[in-house]
Enzyme design. Structure first.
Site, PDB file in Angstrom:
ATOM      1  N   ASP A 154      -8.767  -6.236  10.677  1.00 33.48           N
ATOM      2  CA  ASP A 154      -8.303  -5.294   9.660  1.00 33.48           C
ATOM      3  C   ASP A 154      -7.311  -4.314  10.288  1.00 33.48           C
ATOM      4  O   ASP A 154      -7.655  -3.618  11.243  1.00 33.48           O
ATOM      5  CB  ASP A 154      -9.522  -4.545   9.111  1.00 33.48           C
ATOM      6  CG  ASP A 154      -9.208  -3.616   7.952  1.00 33.48           C
ATOM      7  OD1 ASP A 154      -8.028  -3.300   7.720  1.00 33.48           O
ATOM      8  OD2 ASP A 154     -10.155  -3.199   7.263  1.00 33.48           O
ATOM      9  N   GLY A 175      -9.933 -10.473   8.137  1.00 32.93           N
ATOM     10  CA  GLY A 175      -9.213  -9.238   7.907  1.00 32.93           C
ATOM     11  C   GLY A 175      -9.984  -8.236   7.066  1.00 32.93           C
ATOM     12  O   GLY A 175     -11.217  -8.185   7.085  1.00 32.93           O
ATOM     13  N   HIS A 176      -9.233  -7.448   6.299  1.00 34.76           N
ATOM     14  CA  HIS A 176      -9.775  -6.337   5.519  1.00 34.76           C
ATOM     15  C   HIS A 176     -10.759  -6.821   4.452  1.00 34.76           C
ATOM     16  O   HIS A 176     -11.878  -6.311   4.349  1.00 34.76           O
ATOM     17  CB  HIS A 176      -8.581  -5.613   4.874  1.00 34.76           C
ATOM     18  CG  HIS A 176      -8.902  -4.354   4.150  1.00 34.76           C
ATOM     19  ND1 HIS A 176      -9.475  -3.259   4.757  1.00 34.76           N
ATOM     20  CD2 HIS A 176      -8.692  -4.002   2.843  1.00 34.76           C
ATOM     21  CE1 HIS A 176      -9.611  -2.290   3.867  1.00 34.76           C
ATOM     22  NE2 HIS A 176      -9.150  -2.715   2.700  1.00 34.76           N
ATOM     23  N   PHE A 177     -10.359  -7.829   3.671  1.00 36.02           N
ATOM     24  CA  PHE A 177     -11.198  -8.350   2.592  1.00 36.02           C
ATOM     25  C   PHE A 177     -12.107  -9.459   3.130  1.00 36.02           C
ATOM     26  O   PHE A 177     -11.958 -10.638   2.791  1.00 36.02           O
ATOM     27  CB  PHE A 177     -10.331  -8.855   1.442  1.00 36.02           C
ATOM     28  CG  PHE A 177      -9.866  -7.773   0.513  1.00 36.02           C
ATOM     29  CD1 PHE A 177     -10.650  -7.365  -0.552  1.00 36.02           C
ATOM     30  CD2 PHE A 177      -8.646  -7.150   0.712  1.00 36.02           C
ATOM     31  CE1 PHE A 177     -10.222  -6.356  -1.400  1.00 36.02           C
ATOM     32  CE2 PHE A 177      -8.216  -6.134  -0.141  1.00 36.02           C
ATOM     33  CZ  PHE A 177      -9.007  -5.743  -1.200  1.00 36.02           C
TER      34      PHE A 177
END
Length: 293
Positions: A244, A270-272
């Site tokens: 992320d 990553g972020h999601f």
């Protein structure tokens, strides 16, 4: 089909709370322990579509859309002032409207500063916390915050436009979904397309840019969040997409400073993180809740 093998049904609802028609998704037995899922930017309760049924056999799982997001409706005559204090106030009213007296919190991104305000207001209600890329420490703010920090320091029209291009454009929203994912093709496109469509409704872009500006007040509250962690020491899982660019791994590790027994787990995404690792996250959440509730 044997009833025990059926996937729990997720239903959708609206409830009036704080002068707002809050849209939410719900699944699971009405008398089961509650898990409250709070989404982040730029998404909605839709981000939990795969997680909800994986928890709802044993828990009452509830995922609202924050004001300004998803399908929650804020009447114009409500004159809603979009800030994280306001989002938290509406979520407190939402939990009161549903009669939720005890719940575990799952927070992501914007859901973290919103949910931690709920926890500070009613620490007796929180049975456990899952923070999935949900930050509460300056250690966790990555370099991707640079244009937003400039906006905090100088909220000029030029800096506001830079944030709009970086975060609210289609390219910016898709970036949040696919950056740091080893196989970006694994991320289904409907998530970021829906987010783009809803965030960019008439008048909504300015709401998002106001919230980006107000995020600086979350950073100012980090010491208060940390004080809550030290005082209440809720069972906590920090489970993180380690790639992320917004909320970096030191933000996950930092929870152990205030809650030494916290569990920290990193995923190669990553972020999601739910878009690629929902099975791993669901298993980790169930393990935490089994011990905590």
């Amino acid at each position: 089909m044997d009833k025990s093998s059926q996937v729990p049904l997720t239903t959708v609802h609206h409830v009036e709370a704080d002068g707002v028609s809050v849209f939410y998704r719900e699944a699971g037995p009405a008398d089961a322990p509650v898990v409250l899922l709070l989404h982040g930017f730029p998404t909605s309760s839709f981000q939990y579509r795969e997680l909800i049924p994986r928890l709802a056999d044993k828990y009452r799982v509830i995922a609202p859309d924050l004001p300004g997001f998803g399908f929650t409706e804020v009447p114009k005559n409500r004159h809603y002032k979009y800030s994280f204090d306001a989002l938290a106030q509406t979520m407190v009213a939402f939990t009161d409207a549903l009669g939720l007296k005890r719940y575990a919190l799952y927070v992501f991104d914007y859901g973290a500063p919103t949910g931690f305000r709920l926890a500070m207001a009613h620490p007796e209600r929180v049975t456990a916390i899952v923070s999935q890329n949900g930050n509460a420490y300056e250690d966790g703010l990555g370099d991707a915050w640079a244009p937003i920090r400039r906006y905090w320091n100088d909220p000029s029209a030029a800096n506001r436009e830079e944030v709009r291009k970086a975060a609210v454009s289609f390219e910016g929203i898709k970036f949040q979904y696919v950056h740091g994912v080893p196989n970006p093709e694994a991320v289904k496109p409907e998530g970021y397309w829906l987010d783009y469509a809803l965030v960019n409704r008439a008048g909504n872009t300015d709401i998002q840019l106001d919230l980006f500006l107000d995020y600086r007040n979350n950073v100012k509250l980090y010491p208060k969040f940390q004080e809550y962690f030290r005082k209440s020491k809720p069972p906590l899982l920090a489970i993180w997409g380690k790639n992320d660019p917004f909320f970096i791994p030191p933000g996950a590790e930092a929870y152990k400073r205030d809650i030494p027994n916290a569990t920290v787990q990193f995923l190669d995404t990553g972020h999601f993180a739910l878009e690629t690792h929902v099975e791993e996250i669901a298993a980790a959440v169930r393990e935490l809740l089994q011990k905590a509730i």
